[in-house]
Design a protein around this motif. Structure first.
Motif, PDB file in Angstrom:
ATOM      1  N   VAL A 143       0.847  -1.205   0.000  1.00 38.76           N
ATOM      2  CA  VAL A 143       0.000   0.000   0.000  1.00 38.76           C
ATOM      3  C   VAL A 143       0.876   1.246   0.000  1.00 38.76           C
ATOM      4  O   VAL A 143       0.657   2.189  -0.755  1.00 38.76           O
ATOM      5  N   MET A 144       1.905   1.226   0.852  1.00 37.01           N
ATOM      6  CA  MET A 144       2.763   2.410   0.975  1.00 37.01           C
ATOM      7  C   MET A 144       3.514   2.680  -0.325  1.00 37.01           C
ATOM      8  O   MET A 144       3.766   3.820  -0.694  1.00 37.01           O
ATOM      9  N   ARG A 145       3.871   1.590  -1.011  1.00 39.63           N
ATOM     10  CA  ARG A 145       4.581   1.757  -2.291  1.00 39.63           C
ATOM     11  C   ARG A 145       3.651   2.195  -3.418  1.00 39.63           C
ATOM     12  O   ARG A 145       4.102   2.533  -4.508  1.00 39.63           O
ATOM     13  N   GLY A 146       2.364   2.132  -3.160  1.00 33.56           N
ATOM     14  CA  GLY A 146       1.396   2.478  -4.195  1.00 33.56           C
ATOM     15  C   GLY A 146       1.025   1.305  -5.081  1.00 33.56           C
ATOM     16  O   GLY A 146       0.356   1.473  -6.103  1.00 33.56           O
ATOM     17  N   VAL A 152       7.485  11.477   0.297  1.00 30.98           N
ATOM     18  CA  VAL A 152       8.724  11.555   1.085  1.00 30.98           C
ATOM     19  C   VAL A 152       8.543  10.996   2.491  1.00 30.98           C
ATOM     20  O   VAL A 152       9.523  10.753   3.191  1.00 30.98           O
ATOM     21  N   ARG A 153       7.298  10.794   2.914  1.00 30.27           N
ATOM     22  CA  ARG A 153       7.081  10.272   4.265  1.00 30.27           C
ATOM     23  C   ARG A 153       6.856   8.769   4.293  1.00 30.27           C
ATOM     24  O   ARG A 153       6.733   8.178   5.367  1.00 30.27           O
ATOM     25  N   VAL A 154       6.810   8.134   3.115  1.00 32.61           N
ATOM     26  CA  VAL A 154       6.545   6.695   3.068  1.00 32.61           C
ATOM     27  C   VAL A 154       7.623   5.918   3.828  1.00 32.61           C
ATOM     28  O   VAL A 154       7.342   4.985   4.578  1.00 32.61           O
ATOM     29  N   LYS A 155       8.879   6.356   3.674  1.00 34.02           N
ATOM     30  CA  LYS A 155       9.968   5.640   4.344  1.00 34.02           C
ATOM     31  C   LYS A 155       9.845   5.738   5.864  1.00 34.02           C
ATOM     32  O   LYS A 155      10.271   4.847   6.592  1.00 34.02           O
ATOM     33  N   CYS A 156       9.228   6.808   6.352  1.00 34.06           N
ATOM     34  CA  CYS A 156       9.001   6.941   7.796  1.00 34.06           C
ATOM     35  C   CYS A 156       7.998   5.883   8.254  1.00 34.06           C
ATOM     36  O   CYS A 156       8.196   5.212   9.269  1.00 34.06           O
ATOM     37  N   ALA A 157       6.933   5.755   7.483  1.00 38.82           N
ATOM     38  CA  ALA A 157       5.844   4.847   7.871  1.00 38.82           C
ATOM     39  C   ALA A 157       6.269   3.377   7.789  1.00 38.82           C
ATOM     40  O   ALA A 157       5.738   2.540   8.513  1.00 38.82           O
TER      41      ALA A 157
END
Lengths: 427, 141
Positions: free
Chosen positions: B96-99, B123-128
């Motif tokens: 999901v985070m990767r789309g 840019v916040r995906v890596k945080c999650a």
């Protein structure tokens, strides 16, 4: 606002430099934007990331358009009027840059893609030719990666030693340690004129004298200083100076290496290609004179012309006025931010420019920057391309607000109000 | 794209009151994972029983609200699940985070639905995903 600050804000400053008037020259920050986050500033973006890049005035945008619409041709080749005109404008731009930093000769100005390429050029064309295994280079611990990695690469290739002038807790260099770093193998000092993290303006003139007394050349990274304070290369007597156009109202992709003629003459070319040669045979070539020796291929003609337009724009305002205004604005920002409980500044040097790194409570810089964005304020969060500084301070990142002459005292008030809101939101 | 979509109440709640924060004193699998770009760091301690069930997970970390809230939510998701089930939810979340997967896939996983907004902030995906990658490593050791 205290009485003293009010005085600064209204009398001293506006008489010399009127940011409200100057803002009108910058389309991106003077136009009204959609979205409720811009409401607090009458629909305008509060742009406080000027250490990363500045906005562009109409004068620069028009110069670029005018070049492409009226003067576009390749330089140094064409035997027709248009080509002559392009060449003339390109070379006039070089003279404008030379005058701006008070270089002795226009040929001491090499156009590059930016400060980064300028430093890489010296590392490659000067360093490869003149440095040998065991030689040493003195840097500081507060360098941007662009004045660190090129020397690391060269050190690995040529087996050099890098030595570092340490910084103290307040973000100034520890000069008691400098003398001990010099020895008979020292070949170069390369250091930042103004820190992009602390805002510290380093006392480079004394260091240059110290180096010159040992016949050691000095390269200054002027990426943060040249846009904000008067820089005179003959007064400083630096041997190289690197800076970028886009941090001083100019276009991206254009920058400058200044080098004293005797150093540029004694360097090998940086890249091979057209324009940098004198005569070419199938198996050998001789080099063009400086600065063309270092400008292989079709240069960024429009960029150079745009940079010259930016310099003319800055000259019209007056660099000393810009410096004075930014000093007052920075002082006001620090005083106001300092009223917030939980604020911590990184870099409190007495001599400093408008780069303010800080943290507030335990709010992570990325959360802070995202929150400020939601209030219509653009700041930077991260390591600012200076990871060794972050490691020494044992922090992952900072939030950084960096100012330019078009920022206003009201924008500082908006920043402080938004910081207060962030405290409520995250605590 | 609004700030409130990213920093929802549930996320702030997990950030301010993280579930399963702390250390496991008994014997456990311990992994560390970091994101050098923003300096986020997490240490996970995981206990898996003989039947392959995730008995306990605790974490210590430093990072932004998104990364710490996501770590807190992750622990709630995997505790009590079998290794295979845990891997499945980790894979789904990362997709999901990767789309690669519709954000709506998170709707059936309780609090995780609050992290849907992150997808719109690349840019916040890596945080999650920090804690989730750490958990994947823990399950693979």
């Amino acid at each position: 606002m205290s009485e003293a600050q009010f005085q600064i804000k209204n009398k001293n400053i506006l008489r010399n430099l009127d940011p409200y008037k100057l803002r009108q020259d910058f389309p991106l920050i003077s136009k009204k934007l959609e979205g409720k986050k811009y409401n607090s500033n009458n629909g305008h973006l509060v742009y406080l990331d000027n250490a990363a890049t500045t906005q562009k005035p109409n004068a620069v945008i028009r110069a670029l358009m005018n070049y492409y619409e009226n003067d576009n041709a390749n330089v140094h080749r064409a035997l027709y009027e248009l080509g002559d005109r392009a060449t003339q404008k390109y070379e006039e731009s070089r003279k404008t840059v030379a005058q701006f930093i008070n270089a002795k000769h226009a040929r001491e100005i090499v156009f590059t893609r930016g400060a980064t390429e300028a430093i890489n050029l010296v590392a490659s064309a000067w360093g490869r030719k003149h440095l040998q295994a065991g030689d040493e280079i003195i840097l500081t611990e507060m360098e941007h990666h662009s004045n660190l990695i090129p020397w690391q690469l060269l050190a690995k290739e040529k087996k050099l030693t890098l030595r570092f002038i340490p910084f103290l807790n307040n973000g100034t260099l520890n000069f008691s340690r400098v003398k001990s770093l010099f020895n008979e193998r020292t070949r170069l000092v390369a250091m930042t004129h103004m820190s992009n993290v602390f805002g510290t303006i380093n006392p480079v003139r004394g260091l240059i004298r110290m180096a010159h007394s040992r016949c050691i050349p000095v390269l200054l990274d002027g990426a943060q200083s040249v846009p904000h304070i008067p820089v005179d290369v003959q007064y400083l007597d630096c041997d190289f100076l690197a800076f970028s156009g886009h941090k001083m109202c100019g276009p991206t992709g254009i920058g400058v290496l200044y080098g004293k003629q005797e150093y540029l003459d004694a360097m090998d070319p940086y890249q091979g290609g057209g324009d940098m040669i004198s005569s070419v045979w199938l198996e050998k070539a001789t080099w063009n004179e400086i600065p063309y020796k270092f400008e292989a291929g079709t240069p960024n003609i429009a960029g150079a012309i745009g940079l010259a337009a930016a310099i003319r724009y800055i000259n019209e305002i007056g660099m000393e006025k810009i410096t004075r205004y930014e000093q007052a604005l920075t002082t006001y920002a620090i005083l106001e931010m300092n009223k917030l409980p939980g604020i911590r500044f990184y870099g409190i040097a007495p001599e400093r420019g408008g780069v303010i790194s800080f943290s507030l409570d335990n709010i992570h810089p990325h959360d802070m920057a995202q929150f400020l964005d939601s209030q219509g304020i653009a700041v930077r969060a991260g390591h600012h391309c200076a990871q060794p500084i972050m490691r020494k301070l044992e922090i992952p990142a900072t939030t950084r607000a960096s100012l330019y002459f078009y920022n206003t005292f009201e924008e500082i008030d908006l920043l402080v109000a938004a910081l207060k809101k962030a405290k409520e939101f995250f605590n | 794209m609004e700030f409130e979509d990213l920093y929802q109440e549930i996320i702030l709640d997990h950030y301010k009151h993280p579930r399963n924060a702390g250390e496991i004193k008994r014997e456990c699998t311990s992994v560390e994972h970091e994101n050098p770009v923003c300096g986020d760091h997490i240490k996970l301690m995981v206990v898996i029983d003989d039947d392959g069930i995730v008995q306990d997970v605790k974490f210590i970390g430093t990072g932004c609200a998104i990364s710490m809230a996501s770590a807190s939510m992750m622990t709630e998701q995997v505790i009590g699940k079998s290794k295979t089930e845990a891997m499945k939810i980790i894979r789904e979340f990362v997709e999901v985070m990767r789309g690669d997967e519709s954000p709506d896939a998170l709707d059936e996983h309780g609090d995780l639905t609050a992290l849907k907004g992150v997808v719109k902030f690349p840019v916040r995906v890596k945080c999650a995903t920090l804690a989730w990658h750490a958990m994947k490593n823990a399950l693979n050791t």
